[in-house]
Design an enzyme around this catalytic site. Structure first.
Site, PDB file in Angstrom:
ATOM      1  N   GLU A 196      42.547 -28.079 -98.577  1.00 36.26           N
ATOM      2  CA  GLU A 196      41.380 -27.600 -99.339  1.00 36.26           C
ATOM      3  C   GLU A 196      40.689 -28.758-100.044  1.00 36.26           C
ATOM      4  O   GLU A 196      41.348 -29.598-100.663  1.00 36.26           O
ATOM      5  CB  GLU A 196      41.848 -26.550-100.362  1.00 36.26           C
ATOM      6  CG  GLU A 196      40.985 -25.338-100.410  1.00 36.26           C
ATOM      7  CD  GLU A 196      40.962 -24.554 -99.092  1.00 36.26           C
ATOM      8  OE1 GLU A 196      39.904 -24.595 -98.415  1.00 36.26           O
ATOM      9  OE2 GLU A 196      41.960 -23.914 -98.746  1.00 36.26           O
ATOM     10  N   HIS A 197      39.363 -28.794 -99.927  1.00 40.35           N
ATOM     11  CA  HIS A 197      38.535 -29.872-100.494  1.00 40.35           C
ATOM     12  C   HIS A 197      38.906 -31.231 -99.885  1.00 40.35           C
ATOM     13  O   HIS A 197      38.699 -32.269-100.497  1.00 40.35           O
ATOM     14  CB  HIS A 197      38.643 -29.915-102.027  1.00 40.35           C
ATOM     15  CG  HIS A 197      37.891 -28.785-102.689  1.00 40.35           C
ATOM     16  ND1 HIS A 197      36.632 -28.938-103.234  1.00 40.35           N
ATOM     17  CD2 HIS A 197      38.225 -27.485-102.876  1.00 40.35           C
ATOM     18  CE1 HIS A 197      36.231 -27.764-103.741  1.00 40.35           C
ATOM     19  NE2 HIS A 197      37.184 -26.874-103.530  1.00 40.35           N
ATOM     20  N   THR A 198      39.467 -31.198 -98.707  1.00 42.18           N
ATOM     21  CA  THR A 198      39.787 -32.438 -98.000  1.00 42.18           C
ATOM     22  C   THR A 198      38.694 -32.797 -96.998  1.00 42.18           C
ATOM     23  O   THR A 198      38.543 -33.964 -96.644  1.00 42.18           O
ATOM     24  CB  THR A 198      41.122 -32.289 -97.234  1.00 42.18           C
ATOM     25  OG1 THR A 198      41.113 -31.013 -96.575  1.00 42.18           O
ATOM     26  CG2 THR A 198      42.306 -32.359 -98.178  1.00 42.18           C
ATOM     27  N   ASP A 199      37.900 -31.791 -96.565  1.00 41.06           N
ATOM     28  CA  ASP A 199      36.938 -32.059 -95.472  1.00 41.06           C
ATOM     29  C   ASP A 199      35.910 -33.115 -95.864  1.00 41.06           C
ATOM     30  O   ASP A 199      35.688 -34.072 -95.131  1.00 41.06           O
ATOM     31  CB  ASP A 199      36.266 -30.760 -94.972  1.00 41.06           C
ATOM     32  CG  ASP A 199      35.527 -29.973 -96.036  1.00 41.06           C
ATOM     33  OD1 ASP A 199      35.654 -30.299 -97.241  1.00 41.06           O
ATOM     34  OD2 ASP A 199      34.810 -29.013 -95.659  1.00 41.06           O
TER      35      ASP A 199
ATOM     36  N   ALA B 270      32.579 -12.900 -98.332  1.00 39.60           N
ATOM     37  CA  ALA B 270      33.957 -12.696 -98.797  1.00 39.60           C
ATOM     38  C   ALA B 270      34.802 -13.958 -98.633  1.00 39.60           C
ATOM     39  O   ALA B 270      35.991 -13.955 -98.913  1.00 39.60           O
ATOM     40  CB  ALA B 270      34.603 -11.539 -98.034  1.00 39.60           C
ATOM     41  N   GLY B 271      34.197 -15.034 -98.148  1.00 43.60           N
ATOM     42  CA  GLY B 271      34.944 -16.268 -97.966  1.00 43.60           C
ATOM     43  C   GLY B 271      35.553 -16.407 -96.581  1.00 43.60           C
ATOM     44  O   GLY B 271      36.326 -17.329 -96.328  1.00 43.60           O
TER      45      GLY B 271
ATOM     46  N   SER C 124      28.823 -16.681 -92.355  1.00 45.42           N
ATOM     47  CA  SER C 124      27.651 -17.517 -92.052  1.00 45.42           C
ATOM     48  C   SER C 124      27.909 -18.392 -90.830  1.00 45.42           C
ATOM     49  O   SER C 124      27.049 -18.512 -89.956  1.00 45.42           O
ATOM     50  CB  SER C 124      27.251 -18.364 -93.264  1.00 45.42           C
ATOM     51  OG  SER C 124      28.341 -19.115 -93.746  1.00 45.42           O
TER      52      SER C 124
ATOM     53  N   GLU D 212      22.606 -25.986 -91.333  1.00 44.65           N
ATOM     54  CA  GLU D 212      22.969 -25.465 -92.651  1.00 44.65           C
ATOM     55  C   GLU D 212      22.738 -26.537 -93.730  1.00 44.65           C
ATOM     56  O   GLU D 212      22.273 -26.234 -94.825  1.00 44.65           O
ATOM     57  CB  GLU D 212      24.421 -24.969 -92.659  1.00 44.65           C
ATOM     58  CG  GLU D 212      24.680 -24.070 -93.841  1.00 44.65           C
ATOM     59  CD  GLU D 212      25.889 -23.150 -93.705  1.00 44.65           C
ATOM     60  OE1 GLU D 212      26.298 -22.827 -92.581  1.00 44.65           O
ATOM     61  OE2 GLU D 212      26.417 -22.759 -94.758  1.00 44.65           O
TER      62      GLU D 212
ATOM     63  N   ASP E  46      34.053 -24.874 -90.899  1.00 45.18           N
ATOM     64  CA  ASP E  46      33.790 -23.478 -90.552  1.00 45.18           C
ATOM     65  C   ASP E  46      33.178 -23.362 -89.157  1.00 45.18           C
ATOM     66  O   ASP E  46      33.552 -22.496 -88.360  1.00 45.18           O
ATOM     67  CB  ASP E  46      32.838 -22.844 -91.572  1.00 45.18           C
ATOM     68  CG  ASP E  46      33.419 -22.827 -92.967  1.00 45.18           C
ATOM     69  OD1 ASP E  46      34.610 -23.162 -93.119  1.00 45.18           O
ATOM     70  OD2 ASP E  46      32.680 -22.497 -93.912  1.00 45.18           O
TER      71      ASP E  46
HETATM   72  P1  ADP Z   1      30.548 -16.272 -96.144  1.00 46.15           P
HETATM   73  O1  ADP Z   1      30.177 -17.290 -95.124  1.00 46.15           O
HETATM   74  O2  ADP Z   1      31.770 -16.637 -96.914  1.00 46.15           O
HETATM   75  O3  ADP Z   1      30.651 -14.887 -95.595  1.00 46.15           O
HETATM   76  P2  ADP Z   1      27.990 -17.024 -97.193  1.00 46.15           P
HETATM   77  O4  ADP Z   1      27.272 -16.703 -98.458  1.00 46.15           O
HETATM   78  O5  ADP Z   1      28.177 -18.429 -96.809  1.00 46.15           O
HETATM   79  O6  ADP Z   1      29.388 -16.242 -97.233  1.00 46.15           O
HETATM   80  O7  ADP Z   1      27.226 -16.320 -95.983  1.00 46.15           O
HETATM   81  C1  ADP Z   1      26.855 -14.972 -96.067  1.00 46.15           C
HETATM   82  C2  ADP Z   1      25.417 -14.843 -95.606  1.00 46.15           C
HETATM   83  O8  ADP Z   1      25.337 -15.110 -94.190  1.00 46.15           O
HETATM   84  C3  ADP Z   1      24.863 -13.442 -95.770  1.00 46.15           C
HETATM   85  O9  ADP Z   1      24.348 -13.231 -97.059  1.00 46.15           O
HETATM   86  C4  ADP Z   1      23.767 -13.423 -94.708  1.00 46.15           C
HETATM   87  O10 ADP Z   1      22.611 -14.092 -95.175  1.00 46.15           O
HETATM   88  C5  ADP Z   1      24.365 -14.274 -93.587  1.00 46.15           C
HETATM   89  N1  ADP Z   1      25.053 -13.427 -92.601  1.00 46.15           N
HETATM   90  C6  ADP Z   1      26.350 -13.453 -92.260  1.00 46.15           C
HETATM   91  N2  ADP Z   1      26.633 -12.539 -91.299  1.00 46.15           N
HETATM   92  C7  ADP Z   1      25.475 -11.909 -91.022  1.00 46.15           C
HETATM   93  C8  ADP Z   1      25.091 -10.855 -90.129  1.00 46.15           C
HETATM   94  N3  ADP Z   1      25.974 -10.247 -89.339  1.00 46.15           N
HETATM   95  N4  ADP Z   1      23.788 -10.483 -90.119  1.00 46.15           N
HETATM   96  C9  ADP Z   1      22.893 -11.086 -90.909  1.00 46.15           C
HETATM   97  N5  ADP Z   1      23.201 -12.073 -91.773  1.00 46.15           N
HETATM   98  C10 ADP Z   1      24.465 -12.481 -91.845  1.00 46.15           C
HETATM   99 MG    MG Z   2      29.565 -19.318 -95.544  1.00 46.93          MG
END
Ligand code: ADP
Ligand code: MG
Length: 388
Positions: A35-38, A126-127, A131, A163, A175
Protein backbone atom coordinates in the site's frame (compact mmCIF):
# COMPACT_ATOMS: atom_id res chain seq x y z
CA UNK A 1 -32.63 -12.75 -13.00
CA UNK A 2 -30.66 -11.96 -16.15
CA UNK A 3 -26.87 -11.82 -15.91
CA UNK A 4 -24.92 -8.56 -16.49
CA UNK A 5 -24.07 -9.54 -20.06
CA UNK A 6 -27.75 -10.01 -20.91
CA UNK A 7 -28.58 -6.74 -19.17
CA UNK A 8 -25.93 -4.90 -21.22
CA UNK A 9 -27.43 -6.26 -24.46
CA UNK A 10 -30.93 -5.35 -23.31
CA UNK A 11 -29.90 -1.81 -22.36
CA UNK A 12 -28.25 -1.49 -25.78
CA UNK A 13 -31.43 -2.42 -27.64
CA UNK A 14 -33.56 -0.15 -25.45
CA UNK A 15 -31.22 2.80 -26.02
CA UNK A 16 -30.15 2.47 -29.64
CA UNK A 17 -33.02 0.45 -31.12
CA UNK A 18 -30.73 -2.20 -32.60
CA UNK A 19 -28.62 -5.11 -31.34
CA UNK A 20 -24.98 -4.84 -30.24
CA UNK A 21 -22.13 -6.61 -32.08
CA UNK A 22 -19.95 -7.60 -29.14
CA UNK A 23 -19.53 -7.63 -25.37
CA UNK A 24 -16.40 -6.69 -23.41
CA UNK A 25 -15.78 -7.15 -19.72
CA UNK A 26 -13.23 -5.93 -17.17
CA UNK A 27 -12.98 -6.72 -13.45
CA UNK A 28 -12.66 -4.64 -10.31
CA UNK A 29 -9.75 -5.41 -8.02
CA UNK A 30 -8.44 -5.67 -4.50
CA UNK A 31 -4.86 -5.09 -3.39
CA UNK A 32 -3.67 -7.96 -1.18
CA UNK A 33 -0.56 -6.12 0.06
CA UNK A 34 1.71 -3.24 -1.02
CA UNK A 35 0.00 0.00 0.00
CA UNK A 36 1.27 3.45 -1.05
CA UNK A 37 4.21 1.69 -2.68
CA UNK A 38 3.12 2.24 -6.31
CA UNK A 39 4.04 5.91 -6.56
CA UNK A 40 7.33 5.11 -4.83
CA UNK A 41 8.25 2.78 -7.73
CA UNK A 42 7.77 -0.21 -5.44
CA UNK A 43 5.82 -3.50 -5.42
CA UNK A 44 2.07 -4.18 -5.24
CA UNK A 45 0.16 -7.48 -5.18
CA UNK A 46 -3.42 -6.96 -6.39
CA UNK A 47 -5.95 -9.54 -7.60
CA UNK A 48 -8.77 -8.98 -10.09
CA UNK A 49 -12.12 -9.98 -8.57
CA UNK A 50 -15.29 -11.55 -9.95
CA UNK A 51 -17.17 -8.25 -10.02
CA UNK A 52 -17.25 -6.83 -13.52
CA UNK A 53 -18.12 -3.94 -15.76
CA UNK A 54 -19.61 -5.15 -19.04
CA UNK A 55 -19.96 -3.07 -22.20
CA UNK A 56 -22.08 -3.99 -25.22
CA UNK A 57 -20.81 -2.24 -28.37
CA UNK A 58 -21.71 -1.67 -32.00
CA UNK A 59 -19.19 -0.25 -34.45
CA UNK A 60 -20.04 3.01 -36.21
CA UNK A 61 -18.80 4.29 -39.58
CA UNK A 62 -17.85 7.71 -38.19
CA UNK A 63 -15.75 8.93 -35.25
CA UNK A 64 -18.65 9.52 -32.82
CA UNK A 65 -19.01 7.77 -29.47
CA UNK A 66 -22.42 7.43 -27.76
CA UNK A 67 -22.61 5.85 -24.32
CA UNK A 68 -25.25 4.95 -21.78
CA UNK A 69 -24.79 3.36 -18.32
CA UNK A 70 -27.37 1.69 -16.11
CA UNK A 71 -25.65 3.39 -13.15
CA UNK A 72 -26.83 6.77 -14.53
CA UNK A 73 -30.19 5.94 -16.15
CA UNK A 74 -31.50 8.15 -18.91
CA UNK A 75 -28.22 9.92 -19.74
CA UNK A 76 -26.91 9.36 -23.26
CA UNK A 77 -23.49 10.95 -23.63
CA UNK A 78 -21.94 11.76 -26.99
CA UNK A 79 -18.55 13.01 -28.16
CA UNK A 80 -16.30 12.84 -31.19
CA UNK A 81 -12.88 11.23 -31.21
CA UNK A 82 -10.14 13.84 -30.74
CA UNK A 83 -12.74 16.48 -29.82
CA UNK A 84 -13.20 15.54 -26.16
CA UNK A 85 -12.90 19.16 -25.05
CA UNK A 86 -12.02 20.04 -21.48
CA UNK A 87 -12.97 17.77 -18.60
CA UNK A 88 -16.41 18.73 -17.33
CA UNK A 89 -16.67 17.97 -13.58
CA UNK A 90 -20.46 17.70 -13.73
CA UNK A 91 -20.20 15.04 -16.44
CA UNK A 92 -18.47 12.69 -14.01
CA UNK A 93 -18.70 9.19 -15.41
CA UNK A 94 -18.19 9.91 -19.08
CA UNK A 95 -14.88 11.63 -18.31
CA UNK A 96 -13.27 8.20 -17.75
CA UNK A 97 -14.16 7.23 -21.33
CA UNK A 98 -13.34 10.59 -22.87
CA UNK A 99 -10.01 10.47 -21.00
CA UNK A 100 -9.19 7.23 -22.78
CA UNK A 101 -9.97 8.52 -26.28
CA UNK A 102 -8.21 11.83 -25.53
CA UNK A 103 -5.08 9.89 -24.52
CA UNK A 104 -5.32 7.82 -27.72
CA UNK A 105 -5.71 10.88 -29.85
CA UNK A 106 -2.77 12.60 -28.10
CA UNK A 107 -0.67 9.49 -28.85
CA UNK A 108 -1.55 9.77 -32.54
CA UNK A 109 -3.67 6.60 -32.59
CA UNK A 110 -6.81 6.40 -34.73
CA UNK A 111 -10.19 5.16 -33.50
CA UNK A 112 -13.53 4.29 -35.03
CA UNK A 113 -16.68 5.45 -33.23
CA UNK A 114 -18.84 3.13 -31.12
CA UNK A 115 -22.29 3.01 -29.58
CA UNK A 116 -22.04 1.44 -26.15
CA UNK A 117 -24.14 0.40 -23.17
CA UNK A 118 -22.52 -0.17 -19.80
CA UNK A 119 -23.70 -2.30 -16.89
CA UNK A 120 -21.85 -3.91 -14.04
CA UNK A 121 -21.75 -5.14 -10.51
CA UNK A 122 -18.56 -3.47 -9.24
CA UNK A 123 -19.91 -1.20 -6.49
CA UNK A 124 -19.16 2.43 -7.37
CA UNK A 125 -16.85 4.31 -5.02
CA UNK A 126 -16.39 1.35 -2.64
CA UNK A 127 -12.65 1.06 -3.24
CA UNK A 128 -12.89 -1.91 -5.63
CA UNK A 129 -11.90 0.29 -8.58
CA UNK A 130 -15.06 0.50 -10.60
CA UNK A 131 -13.35 3.39 -12.40
CA UNK A 132 -10.52 1.18 -13.70
CA UNK A 133 -13.00 -1.57 -14.61
CA UNK A 134 -14.92 1.00 -16.67
CA UNK A 135 -11.80 2.37 -18.37
CA UNK A 136 -10.36 -1.05 -19.14
CA UNK A 137 -13.60 -2.56 -20.43
CA UNK A 138 -13.93 0.47 -22.71
CA UNK A 139 -10.25 0.51 -23.68
CA UNK A 140 -10.34 -3.20 -24.53
CA UNK A 141 -13.42 -2.63 -26.69
CA UNK A 142 -11.86 0.31 -28.55
CA UNK A 143 -8.57 -1.55 -29.01
CA UNK A 144 -10.38 -4.53 -30.50
CA UNK A 145 -12.97 -2.69 -32.58
CA UNK A 146 -10.40 -0.30 -34.09
CA UNK A 147 -7.93 -3.20 -34.55
CA UNK A 148 -5.13 -1.33 -32.81
CA UNK A 149 -3.44 -4.49 -31.46
CA UNK A 150 -2.30 -2.73 -28.29
CA UNK A 151 -1.11 -5.13 -25.57
CA UNK A 152 -3.18 -5.29 -22.36
CA UNK A 153 -0.36 -3.37 -20.65
CA UNK A 154 -0.52 -0.64 -23.30
CA UNK A 155 -4.30 -0.39 -22.82
CA UNK A 156 -3.70 -0.03 -19.06
CA UNK A 157 -1.11 2.70 -19.63
CA UNK A 158 -3.48 4.56 -21.97
CA UNK A 159 -6.22 4.39 -19.32
CA UNK A 160 -3.88 5.67 -16.64
CA UNK A 161 -2.80 8.54 -18.90
CA UNK A 162 -6.47 9.40 -19.46
CA UNK A 163 -7.18 9.40 -15.76
CA UNK A 164 -4.05 11.43 -14.93
CA UNK A 165 -4.27 13.98 -17.70
CA UNK A 166 -7.98 14.28 -18.49
CA UNK A 167 -9.87 13.26 -15.34
CA UNK A 168 -7.17 14.91 -13.23
CA UNK A 169 -6.61 12.06 -10.77
CA UNK A 170 -2.96 11.31 -9.93
CA UNK A 171 -3.52 7.54 -9.71
CA UNK A 172 -0.78 4.96 -10.18
CA UNK A 173 -0.91 2.13 -12.73
CA UNK A 174 -1.99 -0.69 -10.39
CA UNK A 175 -5.77 -0.58 -10.87
CA UNK A 176 -5.64 -0.46 -14.65
CA UNK A 177 -2.91 -3.09 -14.91
CA UNK A 178 -4.64 -5.69 -12.76
CA UNK A 179 -7.98 -5.10 -14.48
CA UNK A 180 -6.28 -5.66 -17.86
CA UNK A 181 -3.87 -8.46 -16.90
CA UNK A 182 -5.50 -10.41 -14.04
CA UNK A 183 -5.54 -14.20 -14.16
CA UNK A 184 -8.08 -16.51 -12.57
CA UNK A 185 -6.99 -17.84 -9.14
CA UNK A 186 -3.92 -15.60 -9.22
CA UNK A 187 -2.74 -12.31 -7.82
CA UNK A 188 -0.26 -10.23 -9.82
CA UNK A 189 3.06 -9.09 -8.37
CA UNK A 190 3.75 -5.79 -10.12
CA UNK A 191 7.06 -3.99 -10.02
CA UNK A 192 5.88 -0.40 -10.43
CA UNK A 193 9.32 0.76 -11.53
CA UNK A 194 9.55 -1.18 -14.80
CA UNK A 195 5.94 -2.53 -14.89
CA UNK A 196 7.21 -6.07 -14.99
CA UNK A 197 4.55 -8.40 -13.57
CA UNK A 198 4.22 -12.05 -12.54
CA UNK A 199 1.08 -14.04 -11.72
CA UNK A 200 1.15 -15.53 -8.22
CA UNK A 201 -1.12 -18.51 -7.53
CA UNK A 202 -3.52 -18.14 -4.61
CA UNK A 203 -3.80 -21.47 -2.75
CA UNK A 204 -7.13 -23.23 -3.38
CA UNK A 205 -7.67 -23.54 0.37
CA UNK A 206 -8.15 -19.77 0.76
CA UNK A 207 -11.28 -17.61 0.47
CA UNK A 208 -10.94 -14.00 -0.60
CA UNK A 209 -13.12 -11.74 1.55
CA UNK A 210 -13.44 -7.98 1.17
CA UNK A 211 -15.22 -5.97 3.83
CA UNK A 212 -16.26 -2.38 3.28
CA UNK A 213 -16.09 -0.52 6.60
CA UNK A 214 -18.59 2.01 5.19
CA UNK A 215 -16.76 4.74 7.08
CA UNK A 216 -17.47 8.10 5.45
CA UNK A 217 -14.15 8.98 3.86
CA UNK A 218 -13.01 12.53 4.41
CA UNK A 219 -9.64 14.17 3.68
CA UNK A 220 -8.66 11.29 1.39
CA UNK A 221 -7.21 13.40 -1.42
CA UNK A 222 -5.37 15.89 0.77
CA UNK A 223 -3.89 13.16 3.00
CA UNK A 224 -2.93 11.11 -0.08
CA UNK A 225 -1.14 14.08 -1.60
CA UNK A 226 0.57 14.83 1.71
CA UNK A 227 1.87 11.23 1.94
CA UNK A 228 3.19 11.49 -1.61
CA UNK A 229 5.01 14.73 -0.78
CA UNK A 230 6.46 13.24 2.39
CA UNK A 231 7.81 10.25 0.48
CA UNK A 232 9.21 12.45 -2.28
CA UNK A 233 10.97 14.70 0.22
CA UNK A 234 12.78 11.71 1.78
CA UNK A 235 13.81 10.55 -1.72
CA UNK A 236 15.10 14.10 -2.34
CA UNK A 237 17.05 13.94 0.90
CA UNK A 238 18.92 10.93 -0.50
CA UNK A 239 19.20 12.50 -3.95
CA UNK A 240 17.36 9.65 -5.67
CA UNK A 241 14.36 9.49 -7.96
CA UNK A 242 12.13 7.52 -5.57
CA UNK A 243 12.17 5.59 -2.30
CA UNK A 244 12.76 2.43 -4.35
CA UNK A 245 16.41 3.45 -4.40
CA UNK A 246 16.80 3.81 -0.63
CA UNK A 247 17.47 0.77 1.57
CA UNK A 248 16.62 0.26 5.23
CA UNK A 249 20.23 0.56 6.41
CA UNK A 250 20.55 3.94 4.67
CA UNK A 251 17.29 5.08 6.20
CA UNK A 252 18.40 4.04 9.69
CA UNK A 253 21.67 5.91 9.36
CA UNK A 254 19.82 9.07 8.29
CA UNK A 255 17.30 8.83 11.10
CA UNK A 256 18.61 11.82 13.04
CA UNK A 257 18.69 14.01 9.93
CA UNK A 258 15.02 13.33 9.15
CA UNK A 259 11.93 14.37 11.07
CA UNK A 260 10.26 11.55 12.97
CA UNK A 261 7.27 11.70 10.60
CA UNK A 262 9.42 11.55 7.46
CA UNK A 263 11.41 8.65 8.88
CA UNK A 264 8.26 6.66 9.69
CA UNK A 265 6.63 7.36 6.32
CA UNK A 266 9.73 6.10 4.52
CA UNK A 267 10.05 3.11 6.86
CA UNK A 268 6.51 2.06 5.93
CA UNK A 269 7.29 2.16 2.21
CA UNK A 270 10.62 0.33 2.50
CA UNK A 271 9.32 -2.41 4.78
CA UNK A 272 6.08 -2.71 2.76
CA UNK A 273 8.07 -3.38 -0.42
CA UNK A 274 9.89 -6.19 1.34
CA UNK A 275 6.66 -7.60 2.82
CA UNK A 276 4.95 -7.53 -0.57
CA UNK A 277 7.69 -9.58 -2.21
CA UNK A 278 7.75 -11.96 0.76
CA UNK A 279 3.96 -12.31 0.69
CA UNK A 280 4.09 -13.33 -2.96
CA UNK A 281 6.64 -16.05 -2.06
CA UNK A 282 4.49 -17.15 0.89
CA UNK A 283 1.42 -17.45 -1.35
CA UNK A 284 3.33 -19.43 -3.97
CA UNK A 285 4.64 -21.76 -1.26
CA UNK A 286 1.21 -22.09 0.38
CA UNK A 287 2.75 -20.82 3.64
CA UNK A 288 -0.38 -19.31 5.18
CA UNK A 289 1.13 -18.67 8.62
CA UNK A 290 3.81 -16.52 6.99
CA UNK A 291 1.23 -14.70 4.88
CA UNK A 292 -0.79 -14.08 8.03
CA UNK A 293 2.18 -12.49 9.76
CA UNK A 294 3.11 -10.31 6.79
CA UNK A 295 -0.44 -8.99 6.38
CA UNK A 296 -0.59 -8.22 10.12
CA UNK A 297 2.73 -6.38 9.92
CA UNK A 298 1.50 -4.46 6.88
CA UNK A 299 -1.58 -3.34 8.77
CA UNK A 300 0.44 -2.27 11.82
CA UNK A 301 2.79 -0.31 9.56
CA UNK A 302 -0.12 1.50 7.88
CA UNK A 303 -1.59 2.24 11.30
CA UNK A 304 1.55 3.32 13.17
CA UNK A 305 4.09 4.51 10.60
CA UNK A 306 2.01 5.72 7.67
CA UNK A 307 -1.00 6.70 9.81
CA UNK A 308 -3.69 6.02 7.22
CA UNK A 309 -6.06 3.74 9.15
CA UNK A 310 -9.06 4.85 11.21
CA UNK A 311 -10.41 3.25 14.43
CA UNK A 312 -13.29 1.45 12.66
CA UNK A 313 -10.86 -0.18 10.21
CA UNK A 314 -8.55 -1.23 13.05
CA UNK A 315 -11.56 -2.72 14.87
CA UNK A 316 -12.54 -4.70 11.78
CA UNK A 317 -9.02 -6.06 11.32
CA UNK A 318 -8.77 -6.99 15.00
CA UNK A 319 -12.05 -8.84 15.11
CA UNK A 320 -11.29 -10.80 11.92
CA UNK A 321 -7.78 -11.66 13.03
CA UNK A 322 -9.12 -13.02 16.32
CA UNK A 323 -11.21 -15.49 14.32
CA UNK A 324 -8.57 -16.56 11.81
CA UNK A 325 -5.38 -16.61 13.88
CA UNK A 326 -2.60 -17.82 11.58
CA UNK A 327 -5.01 -19.63 9.25
CA UNK A 328 -5.30 -16.51 7.09
CA UNK A 329 -4.29 -12.89 6.79
CA UNK A 330 -6.18 -9.61 7.11
CA UNK A 331 -5.30 -5.95 6.58
CA UNK A 332 -6.68 -2.66 5.40
CA UNK A 333 -6.55 -2.31 1.62
CA UNK A 334 -6.60 0.85 -0.48
CA UNK A 335 -5.54 4.42 0.11
CA UNK A 336 -6.84 4.61 3.68
CA UNK A 337 -9.01 6.83 5.91
CA UNK A 338 -11.86 4.32 5.65
CA UNK A 339 -12.56 2.01 2.73
CA UNK A 340 -12.08 -1.74 2.79
CA UNK A 341 -10.33 -4.54 4.60
CA UNK A 342 -9.10 -7.61 2.69
CA UNK A 343 -8.81 -11.08 4.20
CA UNK A 344 -7.47 -14.32 2.74
CA UNK A 345 -8.77 -17.06 5.00
CA UNK A 346 -9.09 -20.82 5.17
CA UNK A 347 -12.43 -21.72 3.53
CA UNK A 348 -13.53 -23.44 6.71
CA UNK A 349 -13.40 -20.11 8.56
CA UNK A 350 -15.39 -18.02 6.08
CA UNK A 351 -18.71 -18.39 7.87
CA UNK A 352 -17.14 -17.64 11.25
CA UNK A 353 -15.53 -14.46 9.84
CA UNK A 354 -18.84 -13.25 8.38
CA UNK A 355 -20.61 -14.07 11.62
CA UNK A 356 -18.03 -12.17 13.71
CA UNK A 357 -18.41 -9.09 11.48
CA UNK A 358 -22.20 -9.24 11.68
CA UNK A 359 -22.30 -9.71 15.42
CA UNK A 360 -19.52 -7.35 16.50
CA UNK A 361 -18.71 -4.59 14.00
CA UNK A 362 -21.87 -2.52 14.22
CA UNK A 363 -22.05 -3.04 17.96
CA UNK A 364 -18.54 -1.64 18.35
CA UNK A 365 -18.71 1.14 15.77
CA UNK A 366 -22.38 1.94 15.10
CA UNK A 367 -21.84 1.25 11.37
CA UNK A 368 -22.97 -1.73 9.26
CA UNK A 369 -20.20 -3.29 7.16
CA UNK A 370 -20.70 -4.75 3.66
CA UNK A 371 -19.10 -8.14 3.02
CA UNK A 372 -18.06 -9.25 -0.49
CA UNK A 373 -17.17 -12.92 -0.91
CA UNK A 374 -14.91 -12.94 -3.96
CA UNK A 375 -12.61 -15.04 -6.02
CA UNK A 376 -9.56 -14.01 -8.03
CA UNK A 377 -10.73 -13.53 -11.59
CA UNK A 378 -9.30 -13.14 -15.10
CA UNK A 379 -8.65 -9.72 -16.61
CA UNK A 380 -10.44 -7.88 -19.41
CA UNK A 381 -11.72 -9.84 -22.40
CA UNK A 382 -14.34 -10.08 -25.10
CA UNK A 383 -17.12 -12.35 -23.85
CA UNK A 384 -20.21 -14.15 -25.10
CA UNK A 385 -23.55 -13.55 -23.44
CA UNK A 386 -24.02 -17.29 -22.94
CA UNK A 387 -20.72 -17.95 -21.18
CA UNK A 388 -20.65 -15.05 -18.77
P1 ADP B 1 -13.87 3.30 -7.26
O1 ADP B 1 -12.96 3.24 -8.43
O2 ADP B 1 -13.19 2.93 -5.98
O3 ADP B 1 -15.13 2.53 -7.44
P2 ADP B 1 -13.96 6.07 -8.01
O4 ADP B 1 -14.54 7.28 -7.37
O5 ADP B 1 -12.54 6.07 -8.41
O6 ADP B 1 -14.29 4.82 -7.05
O7 ADP B 1 -14.80 5.74 -9.32
C1 ADP B 1 -16.20 5.71 -9.28
C2 ADP B 1 -16.73 6.49 -10.47
O8 ADP B 1 -16.43 5.78 -11.69
C3 ADP B 1 -18.23 6.64 -10.46
O9 ADP B 1 -18.65 7.74 -9.70
C4 ADP B 1 -18.53 6.83 -11.95
O10 ADP B 1 -18.25 8.16 -12.34
C5 ADP B 1 -17.49 5.93 -12.62
N1 ADP B 1 -18.04 4.60 -12.89
C6 ADP B 1 -17.62 3.42 -12.41
N2 ADP B 1 -18.36 2.39 -12.89
C7 ADP B 1 -19.29 2.94 -13.69
C8 ADP B 1 -20.37 2.42 -14.48
N3 ADP B 1 -20.65 1.11 -14.52
N4 ADP B 1 -21.11 3.30 -15.20
C9 ADP B 1 -20.84 4.61 -15.17
N5 ADP B 1 -19.85 5.15 -14.44
C10 ADP B 1 -19.08 4.34 -13.70
MG1 MG C 1 -11.22 4.50 -8.74
Amino acid sequence: MSNPAQRANKLFVQTFGTTADDLYLAPGRVNLIGEHTDYNDGFVLPAAINFHTIIAVKRRDDDTFRAVSDAFPGEIKEWRFGLEGKMNPSDSWINYLKGFTAAMSAAGLPAKGLDLSIVGNVPLGAGLSSSAALEIAFGTAVNDCSQLRLSPLAVAQMAQRGENQYVGCACGIMDQMISALGEQDHALLIDCEDLDSQPVHIPDSLSLIIVNSNVQRGLVDSEYNLRREQCESVADHFGVESLRHVDLAQLESAKLALSDVSYRRARHVLTENRRTQNASHALEAGNIAKLSKLMAQSHASMRDDFEITVPEIDTLVELISEVIGDRGGVRMTGGGFGGCVVALVDHELTDAVVEAIESQYSEKTGIEATVYLCSASAGAARVDEEVY
